[in-house]
Write an enzyme that holds these catalytic residues in place. Structure first.
Site, short mmCIF file in Angstrom:
data_model
loop_
_atom_site.label_atom_id
_atom_site.label_comp_id
_atom_site.label_asym_id
_atom_site.label_seq_id
_atom_site.Cartn_x
_atom_site.Cartn_y
_atom_site.Cartn_z
N GLY A 11 0.83 -1.21 0.00
CA GLY A 11 0.00 0.00 0.00
C GLY A 11 0.86 1.25 0.00
O GLY A 11 1.85 1.32 0.72
N ARG A 72 1.27 -4.91 -5.85
CA ARG A 72 1.43 -6.19 -5.16
C ARG A 72 1.83 -7.21 -6.24
O ARG A 72 1.46 -7.04 -7.41
CB ARG A 72 0.14 -6.54 -4.43
CG ARG A 72 -0.12 -5.51 -3.32
CD ARG A 72 -1.22 -5.87 -2.38
NE ARG A 72 -1.14 -5.09 -1.17
CZ ARG A 72 -1.76 -3.92 -0.98
NH1 ARG A 72 -2.51 -3.41 -1.93
NH2 ARG A 72 -1.63 -3.27 0.15
N ASP A 103 5.05 -4.94 6.20
CA ASP A 103 5.69 -6.20 6.57
C ASP A 103 5.57 -7.27 5.49
O ASP A 103 6.43 -8.15 5.39
CB ASP A 103 5.24 -6.71 7.95
CG ASP A 103 3.75 -6.75 8.10
OD1 ASP A 103 3.05 -6.47 7.10
OD2 ASP A 103 3.27 -7.07 9.20
N THR A 125 3.91 2.34 5.73
CA THR A 125 2.52 1.89 5.68
C THR A 125 1.70 2.75 6.62
O THR A 125 2.16 3.08 7.72
CB THR A 125 2.35 0.41 6.08
OG1 THR A 125 0.97 0.16 6.39
CG2 THR A 125 3.18 0.01 7.29
N ASP A 127 -0.64 1.83 8.28
CA ASP A 127 -1.18 1.02 9.39
C ASP A 127 -0.35 1.08 10.67
O ASP A 127 -0.84 0.72 11.74
CB ASP A 127 -1.29 -0.45 8.95
CG ASP A 127 -2.30 -0.66 7.85
OD1 ASP A 127 -3.06 0.28 7.57
OD2 ASP A 127 -2.33 -1.76 7.26
N ASP A 129 1.83 -0.90 11.64
CA ASP A 129 1.77 -2.24 12.24
C ASP A 129 3.07 -3.03 12.08
O ASP A 129 3.07 -4.25 12.17
CB ASP A 129 0.59 -3.03 11.65
CG ASP A 129 0.73 -3.22 10.14
OD1 ASP A 129 1.56 -2.54 9.52
OD2 ASP A 129 0.00 -4.05 9.58
N ARG A 171 -5.51 -3.04 8.10
CA ARG A 171 -5.88 -4.39 7.66
C ARG A 171 -6.10 -5.38 8.80
O ARG A 171 -7.13 -6.01 8.89
CB ARG A 171 -4.80 -4.91 6.71
CG ARG A 171 -5.17 -6.16 6.01
CD ARG A 171 -4.23 -6.47 4.88
NE ARG A 171 -2.89 -5.93 5.09
CZ ARG A 171 -1.96 -5.92 4.15
NH1 ARG A 171 -2.24 -6.39 2.96
NH2 ARG A 171 -0.77 -5.44 4.39
P1 ADP Z 1 2.64 -4.41 2.65
O1 ADP Z 1 4.07 -4.45 2.26
O2 ADP Z 1 2.07 -3.03 2.64
O3 ADP Z 1 2.38 -5.17 3.94
P2 ADP Z 1 1.52 -6.66 1.13
O4 ADP Z 1 1.31 -7.51 2.34
O5 ADP Z 1 0.41 -6.61 0.14
O6 ADP Z 1 1.81 -5.14 1.50
O7 ADP Z 1 2.85 -7.16 0.45
C1 ADP Z 1 3.38 -6.50 -0.70
C2 ADP Z 1 4.06 -7.49 -1.60
O8 ADP Z 1 5.17 -8.08 -0.90
C3 ADP Z 1 3.22 -8.68 -2.03
O9 ADP Z 1 2.38 -8.41 -3.12
C4 ADP Z 1 4.31 -9.67 -2.44
O10 ADP Z 1 4.83 -9.36 -3.69
C5 ADP Z 1 5.37 -9.41 -1.37
N1 ADP Z 1 5.18 -10.36 -0.27
C6 ADP Z 1 4.31 -10.32 0.75
N2 ADP Z 1 4.40 -11.40 1.55
C7 ADP Z 1 5.37 -12.18 0.99
C8 ADP Z 1 5.93 -13.44 1.31
N3 ADP Z 1 5.53 -14.14 2.38
N4 ADP Z 1 6.90 -13.93 0.50
C9 ADP Z 1 7.33 -13.24 -0.58
N5 ADP Z 1 6.83 -12.05 -0.93
C10 ADP Z 1 5.87 -11.51 -0.18
O1 F6P Z 2 -1.50 -1.66 4.20
C1 F6P Z 2 -2.17 -0.44 4.15
C2 F6P Z 2 -3.61 -0.62 3.77
O2 F6P Z 2 -4.06 0.67 3.50
C3 F6P Z 2 -4.49 -1.34 4.78
O3 F6P Z 2 -4.88 -0.52 5.84
C4 F6P Z 2 -5.64 -1.77 3.91
O4 F6P Z 2 -6.30 -2.88 4.43
C5 F6P Z 2 -4.97 -2.14 2.64
O5 F6P Z 2 -3.78 -1.38 2.58
C6 F6P Z 2 -5.82 -1.90 1.44
O6 F6P Z 2 -5.06 -2.07 0.31
P1 F6P Z 2 -5.55 -2.03 -1.21
O7 F6P Z 2 -6.93 -1.49 -1.23
O8 F6P Z 2 -4.57 -1.19 -1.91
O9 F6P Z 2 -5.50 -3.45 -1.65
#
Ligand code: ADP
Ligand code: F6P
Length: 321
Positions: A11, A72, A103, A125, A127, A129, A171
């Site tokens: 995000g 993503r 994370d 982020t 969040d 978190d 989230r």
């Molecule tokens: P954020 O980084 O904001 O927490 P996401 O959880 O959507 O957002 O993760 C972003 C991207 O990081 C994912 O679309 C993926 O490409 C990569 N990612 C997330 N979790 C994993 C994982 N367990 N192993 C490898 N890549 C990951």
């Molecule tokens: O990780 C940040 C965040 O804004 C969360 O609070 C929310 O659940 C999520 O991303 C929404 O992401 P998107 O709508 O881009 O998939």
């Protein structure tokens, strides 16, 4: 290290541009080449890159979102995807990578490190978190945007003597909801970290407030709660007789010009991340602890614990009457 890459992933968060600017200029001023990777890990896999010079990062510090775009990437969940990304980085000449994200993005970064691409994470982020850090880029701006919106909702809730139920992002975590709830003087804040019963905990509080003469009520709900705001509104109307309206703030919270705090922390963390790479320290996450910039091993960072301030949650409710 002569060439570094920078990407934003997951995000978007206001302040990411300040981190990109600071990291890029620190690296350039130290004689390094900087490659921007567009659209997170997708861009790395495709070799979708842009050469970053000092001018590239001019006039971006005040802009929300991320100039490197974000995305993503499903392929990263497969070992082949990670291998392909490391090969692509080598082909482009990237010797060290800065990942600005949440994370989830750091889980991807660990895997890149394991395959031999030195990586440093910067927490970005809304969040807030990420366990190892008191603060993530974007949190302050998102909180302020939610507060401004809820102040407006309070005007109309007061005029119509209604209950306003607002869903905020986060989230799986209630950090945003809690700070926003405290800042707007919410009657209640509902977060995933704390079990609640709407009839008992929320409605009884509203009834007590009503007896005290309060004519309108603000309830802040984190999106991570396993009950939707419409159901909460229906229960409140039925049990208290007070008409209720719901508002889902959604992506509005992720946009807008970053606050001073987000810009400052982002600038400090961007600079620190490059210093780590220059000093041969990689596989680290940059963090803010007690207002100081520090760093942790990326695996250790993800295994740490961070929980919301339950005392603050109680305080919010207790000072609402
Ligand atoms: P954020 O980084 O904001 O927490 P996401 O959880 O959507 O957002 O993760 C972003 C991207 O990081 C994912 O679309 C993926 O490409 C990569 N990612 C997330 N979790 C994993 C994982 N367990 N192993 C490898 N890549 C990951
Ligand atoms: O990780 C940040 C965040 O804004 C969360 O609070 C929310 O659940 C999520 O991303 C929404 O992401 P998107 O709508 O881009 O998939």
């Amino acid at each position: 290290m002569k060439t570094i890459g920078i990407l934003t992933s997951g995000g978007d968060a206001p302040g990411m541009n300040s981190a990109i600017r600071s990291a890029a200029r620190t690296a350039i001023n130290n004689g390094m080449r900087v490659i921007g990777i567009n659209r997170g890990y997708n861009g790395l896999l495709k070799g979708d890159v842009v050469e970053i010079n000092s001018n590239f990062v001019s006039d971006i510090i005040q802009k929300g979102g991320t100039v490197l775009y974000t995305a993503r990437c499903k392929e990263f969940f497969q070992p082949e995807g990670i291998k392909k990304a490391v090969e692509k980085a080598k082909e482009i000449g990237i010797e060290g990578l800065i990942v600005i994200g949440g994370d989830g993005s750091f889980n991807g970064a660990i895997k890149l490190c394991n395959e031999g691409l030195p990586t440093v994470g910067i927490p970005g982020t809304i969040d807030n978190d990420i366990k190892c850090t008191d603060y993530t880029i974007g949190f302050d701006t998102a909180c302020n945007i939610a507060v401004e919106a809820i102040d407006r909702l309070r005007d109309t809730a007061r005029s119509h003597e209604k209950c306003s139920i607002i869903e905020v992002m986060g989230r799986e975590a209630g950090f945003l909801a809690l700070d926003v709830g405290l800042a707007v003087g919410a009657a209640d804040v509902l977060v995933p970290e704390m079990k609640f019963d709407v009839e008992k905990d929320v409605c009884e509080n509203i009834i007590a407030r009503k007896k005290q003469g309060k004519t309108h009520h603000i309830i802040v709900v984190s999106e991570g709660c396993n009950i939707d705001v419409k159901t909460i509104a229906d229960i409140i109307e039925k049990k208290t007789g007070i008409e209720s309206r719901i508002t889902v703030l959604g992506h509005i919270q992720r946009g807008g010009s970053p606050t001073m705090l987000d810009r400052v922390y982002a600038a400090k963390m961007g600079h620190y991340a490059v210093e780590l790479l220059m000093n041969g320290k990689c596989n680290r996450v940059v963090a803010i602890q007690r207002d100081k910039v520090v760093d942790f091993d990326i695996k250790e960072a993800l295994s740490m614990k961070k929980t919301i301030d339950f005392d603050a949650l109680k305080l919010c409710k207790s000072i609402s009457k």
